[in-house]
Scaffold this motif. Sequence first.
Motif, PDB file in Angstrom:
ATOM      1  N   LEU A   1      62.559 132.118 -18.452  1.00 47.14           N
ATOM      2  CA  LEU A   1      63.211 133.398 -18.168  1.00 47.14           C
ATOM      3  C   LEU A   1      63.143 134.321 -19.373  1.00 47.14           C
ATOM      4  O   LEU A   1      62.927 135.528 -19.237  1.00 47.14           O
ATOM      5  N   GLN A   2      63.345 133.752 -20.566  1.00 43.85           N
ATOM      6  CA  GLN A   2      63.267 134.577 -21.774  1.00 43.85           C
ATOM      7  C   GLN A   2      61.885 135.203 -21.912  1.00 43.85           C
ATOM      8  O   GLN A   2      61.751 136.365 -22.291  1.00 43.85           O
ATOM      9  N   MET A   3      60.858 134.434 -21.563  1.00 43.80           N
ATOM     10  CA  MET A   3      59.499 134.957 -21.635  1.00 43.80           C
ATOM     11  C   MET A   3      59.289 136.066 -20.603  1.00 43.80           C
ATOM     12  O   MET A   3      58.711 137.110 -20.901  1.00 43.80           O
ATOM     13  N   PHE A   4      59.789 135.861 -19.386  1.00 42.41           N
ATOM     14  CA  PHE A   4      59.619 136.874 -18.342  1.00 42.41           C
ATOM     15  C   PHE A   4      60.364 138.164 -18.685  1.00 42.41           C
ATOM     16  O   PHE A   4      59.886 139.264 -18.398  1.00 42.41           O
ATOM     17  N   LEU A   5      61.542 138.032 -19.297  1.00 45.01           N
ATOM     18  CA  LEU A   5      62.375 139.196 -19.579  1.00 45.01           C
ATOM     19  C   LEU A   5      62.082 139.833 -20.927  1.00 45.01           C
ATOM     20  O   LEU A   5      62.663 140.865 -21.261  1.00 45.01           O
ATOM     21  N   ALA A   6      61.186 139.225 -21.708  1.00 44.99           N
ATOM     22  CA  ALA A   6      60.951 139.683 -23.078  1.00 44.99           C
ATOM     23  C   ALA A   6      60.439 141.114 -23.112  1.00 44.99           C
ATOM     24  O   ALA A   6      59.631 141.530 -22.283  1.00 44.99           O
ATOM     25  N   ARG A   7      60.907 141.862 -24.109  1.00 40.24           N
ATOM     26  CA  ARG A   7      60.458 143.235 -24.351  1.00 40.24           C
ATOM     27  C   ARG A   7      59.964 143.321 -25.790  1.00 40.24           C
ATOM     28  O   ARG A   7      60.745 143.238 -26.722  1.00 40.24           O
TER      29      ARG A   7
ATOM     30  N   ARG B   1      67.961 132.214 -10.381  1.00 39.99           N
ATOM     31  CA  ARG B   1      68.813 131.053 -10.644  1.00 39.99           C
ATOM     32  C   ARG B   1      68.021 129.751 -10.672  1.00 39.99           C
ATOM     33  O   ARG B   1      68.211 128.910 -11.557  1.00 39.99           O
ATOM     34  N   ARG B   2      67.130 129.558  -9.688  1.00 41.87           N
ATOM     35  CA  ARG B   2      66.403 128.291  -9.632  1.00 41.87           C
ATOM     36  C   ARG B   2      65.395 128.172 -10.769  1.00 41.87           C
ATOM     37  O   ARG B   2      65.120 127.067 -11.239  1.00 41.87           O
ATOM     38  N   THR B   3      64.858 129.304 -11.215  1.00 44.62           N
ATOM     39  CA  THR B   3      63.993 129.251 -12.398  1.00 44.62           C
ATOM     40  C   THR B   3      64.795 128.824 -13.619  1.00 44.62           C
ATOM     41  O   THR B   3      64.341 128.008 -14.428  1.00 44.62           O
ATOM     42  N   ALA B   4      66.005 129.352 -13.745  1.00 43.44           N
ATOM     43  CA  ALA B   4      66.860 128.990 -14.882  1.00 43.44           C
ATOM     44  C   ALA B   4      67.213 127.508 -14.869  1.00 43.44           C
ATOM     45  O   ALA B   4      67.432 126.907 -15.932  1.00 43.44           O
ATOM     46  N   ASN B   5      67.251 126.899 -13.692  1.00 46.17           N
ATOM     47  CA  ASN B   5      67.636 125.493 -13.584  1.00 46.17           C
ATOM     48  C   ASN B   5      66.472 124.531 -13.798  1.00 46.17           C
ATOM     49  O   ASN B   5      66.675 123.310 -13.815  1.00 46.17           O
ATOM     50  N   LEU B   6      65.258 125.067 -13.930  1.00 39.02           N
ATOM     51  CA  LEU B   6      64.113 124.209 -14.218  1.00 39.02           C
ATOM     52  C   LEU B   6      64.204 123.655 -15.636  1.00 39.02           C
ATOM     53  O   LEU B   6      64.877 124.227 -16.492  1.00 39.02           O
ATOM     54  N   PRO B   7      63.526 122.525 -15.906  1.00 38.00           N
ATOM     55  CA  PRO B   7      63.394 122.107 -17.309  1.00 38.00           C
ATOM     56  C   PRO B   7      62.710 123.228 -18.100  1.00 38.00           C
ATOM     57  O   PRO B   7      61.680 123.755 -17.675  1.00 38.00           O
ATOM     58  N   CYS B   8      63.289 123.610 -19.193  1.00 36.69           N
ATOM     59  CA  CYS B   8      62.801 124.748 -19.998  1.00 36.69           C
ATOM     60  C   CYS B   8      62.873 126.062 -19.219  1.00 36.69           C
ATOM     61  O   CYS B   8      62.207 127.042 -19.579  1.00 36.69           O
TER      62      CYS B   8
END
Length: 577
Positions: free
Chosen positions: A538-544, A526-533
């Motif tokens: 998160l999209q980069m971390f979850l990318a497949r 959650r706190r990562t999602a609330n950061l600027p960008c």
Amino acid sequence: MASDNDSERGERRHTERAISLHESVSPDRWCVNWADLKYLKQEVRQAIKNGEITPPDDGSDDFLGTAENYGPSIYTVTDQHIKPITQRAGKMSWALMRHPEGLDCDVFISHAWQEGIFEFLSKVLHSRPRHARHAWCCMLANPQHLDIAAMLQSPRHSPFAVALEASTTVLVVPNRLCSVYTRLWCAYEAYLAQEQGKIILIARASNWRRVCNAMWYMALAAFVGSALAVLLDFQGWTRYVNLGVTCVAAIAGVGSMVTAKNTLRVALNFIGEVMCWYLVVEWDTVGGLYSRHPSPFLDYVAAVTQRAWIVCLAATFFLLEVDRINSEVTGWEAQQLARGYTGSIVHATCSRPEDDEAIRREIGGTVEAVDYAIQVLMSAGMSTPTLREVAARGVCIHQAANPAIALPMLLLGPFLMLTFVTLIFDSIYLRDSNPEWFARLLPLRATTVLQRVIMLLKIRCSPRDERCYIYLVIQKCATVYLAFITPAMVKCQLNGYLSYDSTSTWFLIPPIAYSTMLAFVMLGFRRTANLPCGLYLLQMFLARGFRTLFMTTTGCGAPPNEDSESDSESEIGTDTS
């Protein structure tokens, strides 16, 4: 006549005692433990062998051809095994027959009854959540000889609802025939889980046989690499050949981690394993750190330590193959969960019209929210409040519940141990022979050890969705870390020693990398999602795969399939061992 009357009175007494037992024990305690499920598996196998469970005459469950892997359906097992046993025991449920005092509910099992009993049990036993001890399963919890319909008149106060509220996790069991969400009661369970913020997981069978097969062909790759190193003699070009082999291994590793093509991943993992074992045998030891120390023992330490690092990298390619297998099987389970599901519980069916009406009345206007929770489950392999929130903000969460474990295990396992061993040697030998670098390296290496220990503790203490996030963060950050450290390795190979002049900065790469990992690990989803960008991070971390890595945020839908090959049921199979 007297005998018939005695029999009727006995039946009534059994029924009254069963009713009394189920009234005295709260419905959420009509649970079984994992040992009970293993016992049931053995009993059903024996009953089939003895001819006590046979295919129904109406042809609805001709299970003999698939008895080993799937077995008779839950319907058949209930009619021919559970009902007769509980009838003789006193008409209580199978769960209370085993545990009359009841058990606390940790896991609520949601399933469709059409699956084979061995398929069901193997998936549940393999996927049981950590620390969970007891499970509520309707076929075992409900008293099959009592008036179950009366218990279901109010869905909100039914045994299903009471047990699900008491549980911490809902375990959804897919099957090869149809989606569980084509059944309205399962859809209602999804509604309750979504309303109560439960963690919903997809159960899957063990894939240990496929992992064992992978061990064989990766062992073959190790043999090929070692044999090539022994048979080929490049004389004065060995160092340059090793450099090329190192680059090929690095490319294979990165390629395996970022591509979604199944066949290509197998090939890259095999090639990487060959290259690593070639280097294990043919590695030209890099000197430099202890060069000023007079002890020849340190030369052997350097040779052994550096080869140990390479063996760890070789093990990583095996773990990458395990990641590939896990991803493949998880994808198949998601396909099973989606089979016949139209995308909305509006089309789910129920055998009793009165239940249908009551359930739909209670779900009311929350159909879209329930549909979305199911969509998140099918895409990510897990549905939690955090994942649903992140997906609603536009992040693609495809297979988020199936994180790659190769690099996290490498960095938090063998690399951590090797760094710790290196610290010991530094503190013993480096202080006197190279005090300047001792002052630089020791604090930084100690810091990276501490950072990794903190990450291990964080993984241990985090809920399941956060653990998956942590693995994904480490995987992506470690990929970047290895990309930055590879040029330093190339330079070492070319020079034959590690540079320790006053301008060297390579030693800063590990602490920077681990500090970055730890920062995102401590922030969490959650706190990562609330950061600027933060959403893009998160999209980069979850990318497949390549496509997902560069796609903009698109929600929880799965990305386009990058592999033209389709997995058949026979390829995936169900391991019921």
